[in-house]
Design a protein around this motif. Structure first.
Motif, mmCIF file in Angstrom:
data_model
loop_
_atom_site.group_PDB
_atom_site.id
_atom_site.type_symbol
_atom_site.label_atom_id
_atom_site.label_comp_id
_atom_site.label_asym_id
_atom_site.label_seq_id
_atom_site.Cartn_x
_atom_site.Cartn_y
_atom_site.Cartn_z
ATOM 1 N N GLU A 131 0.835 -1.215 0.000
ATOM 2 C CA GLU A 131 0.000 0.000 0.000
ATOM 3 C C GLU A 131 0.865 1.258 0.000
ATOM 4 O OE1 GLU A 131 -4.067 -1.744 2.067
ATOM 5 O OE2 GLU A 131 -2.477 -1.011 3.385
ATOM 6 N N LEU A 134 2.178 1.765 -3.503
ATOM 7 C CA LEU A 134 1.132 2.229 -4.423
ATOM 8 C C LEU A 134 0.740 3.679 -4.167
ATOM 9 C CD1 LEU A 134 -0.949 -1.039 -4.633
ATOM 10 C CD2 LEU A 134 0.317 0.032 -6.514
ATOM 11 N N ARG A 144 -0.047 -3.787 -7.617
ATOM 12 C CA ARG A 144 -1.479 -3.785 -7.281
ATOM 13 C C ARG A 144 -2.066 -5.202 -7.416
ATOM 14 N NH1 ARG A 144 -4.321 0.222 -5.964
ATOM 15 N NH2 ARG A 144 -3.061 1.829 -6.959
ATOM 16 N N LEU A 147 -1.047 -7.151 -4.491
ATOM 17 C CA LEU A 147 -1.864 -6.730 -3.349
ATOM 18 C C LEU A 147 -3.221 -7.434 -3.390
ATOM 19 C CD1 LEU A 147 -2.313 -4.975 -0.838
ATOM 20 C CD2 LEU A 147 -2.971 -3.095 -2.347
ATOM 21 N N ALA A 148 -3.824 -7.493 -4.572
ATOM 22 C CA ALA A 148 -5.102 -8.212 -4.724
ATOM 23 C C ALA A 148 -4.927 -9.672 -4.320
ATOM 24 C CB ALA A 148 -5.603 -8.106 -6.165
ATOM 25 N N GLU A 159 -11.909 -6.271 -1.002
ATOM 26 C CA GLU A 159 -10.703 -5.458 -1.189
ATOM 27 C C GLU A 159 -9.945 -5.907 -2.439
ATOM 28 O OE1 GLU A 159 -11.767 -6.589 1.723
ATOM 29 O OE2 GLU A 159 -11.204 -5.257 3.368
ATOM 30 N N GLU A 162 -11.717 -4.639 -5.513
ATOM 31 C CA GLU A 162 -11.473 -3.197 -5.646
ATOM 32 C C GLU A 162 -10.119 -2.934 -6.324
ATOM 33 O OE1 GLU A 162 -10.913 0.699 -2.704
ATOM 34 O OE2 GLU A 162 -11.449 -1.253 -1.838
ATOM 35 N N GLN A 163 -9.065 -3.674 -5.902
ATOM 36 C CA GLN A 163 -7.727 -3.494 -6.489
ATOM 37 C C GLN A 163 -7.722 -3.894 -7.963
ATOM 38 O OE1 GLN A 163 -5.230 -1.929 -4.932
ATOM 39 N NE2 GLN A 163 -6.569 -1.716 -3.166
#
Length: 184
Positions: A131, A134, A144, A147-148, A159, A162-163
């Motif tokens: 995070e 990013l 990203r 992160l997902a 979440e 969303e990513q």
């Protein structure tokens, strides 16, 4: 030797290292160390060569020397890399964390933290570093996407979605993001 000699030797070391000519790179880095022992870069260069040769103990010593001159994110990331390669995941994670605290954009440390996060079941601890990165570079899709992936492992599907949607907003043709979204 002058500062100019140091710079030239360091640059030549970096060029030869980039071209994969380890012996020539090593010669120039050693000259750089001899010409001006107050910079961490030649030690980091020599440590990089040692890692490529699989000489982890030697690399660790060189990173320590670099650290004694100046604590940098590069030396922390390098030590983390060695620890990761020698199955010391928790220590590696700590070194990568230190590197990312000094420089949130250190990609070696970032990808190390992602890998250990998954291997050592520490995904939740990896997320804040992704995070932070990013926040600096929001269009780096690989980060990203990672992160997902972390959110999916943590069972935070909303979440993750969303990513992935943020990736597809900028890059509608991103195959990996589409596939992962379909799986969720």
């Amino acid at each position: 030797m002058s500062h100019l000699d140091y710079e030239i030797n360091k640059e030549l070391g970096e060029c030869y290292l980039f071209m994969g000519e380890l012996d020539k790179a090593e010669d120039y880095y050693k000259k750089a160390v001899g010409s001006n022992g107050v910079h961490p870069d030649p030690y980091i260069g020599l440590a990089t060569i040692a890692i490529q040769r699989g000489e982890y103990d030697s690399a660790m010593t060189l990173y320590s020397k670099a650290h004694n001159v100046e604590v940098t994110d590069k030396s922390f990331a390098g030590m983390g890399l060695i620890m990761m390669e020698t199955n010391r995941q928790i220590e590696a994670f700590a070194n990568f964390s230190e590197a990312l605290t000094l420089n949130p954009s250190n990609m070696v440390a970032l990808f190390g933290i992602i890998r250990i996060g998954h291997e050592a079941d520490m995904v939740d601890q990896a997320v804040p570093f992704l995070e932070n990165y990013l926040a600096i570079d929001p269009e780096k899709h690989e980060v990203r996407y990672s992160l997902a992936g972390c959110f999916i492992c943590m069972d935070k599907k909303a979440e993750a979605v969303e990513q992935l949607e943020m990736i597809l907003e900028i890059d509608p043709a991103n195959v990996e993001a589409k596939e992962l979204l379909a799986q969720i």
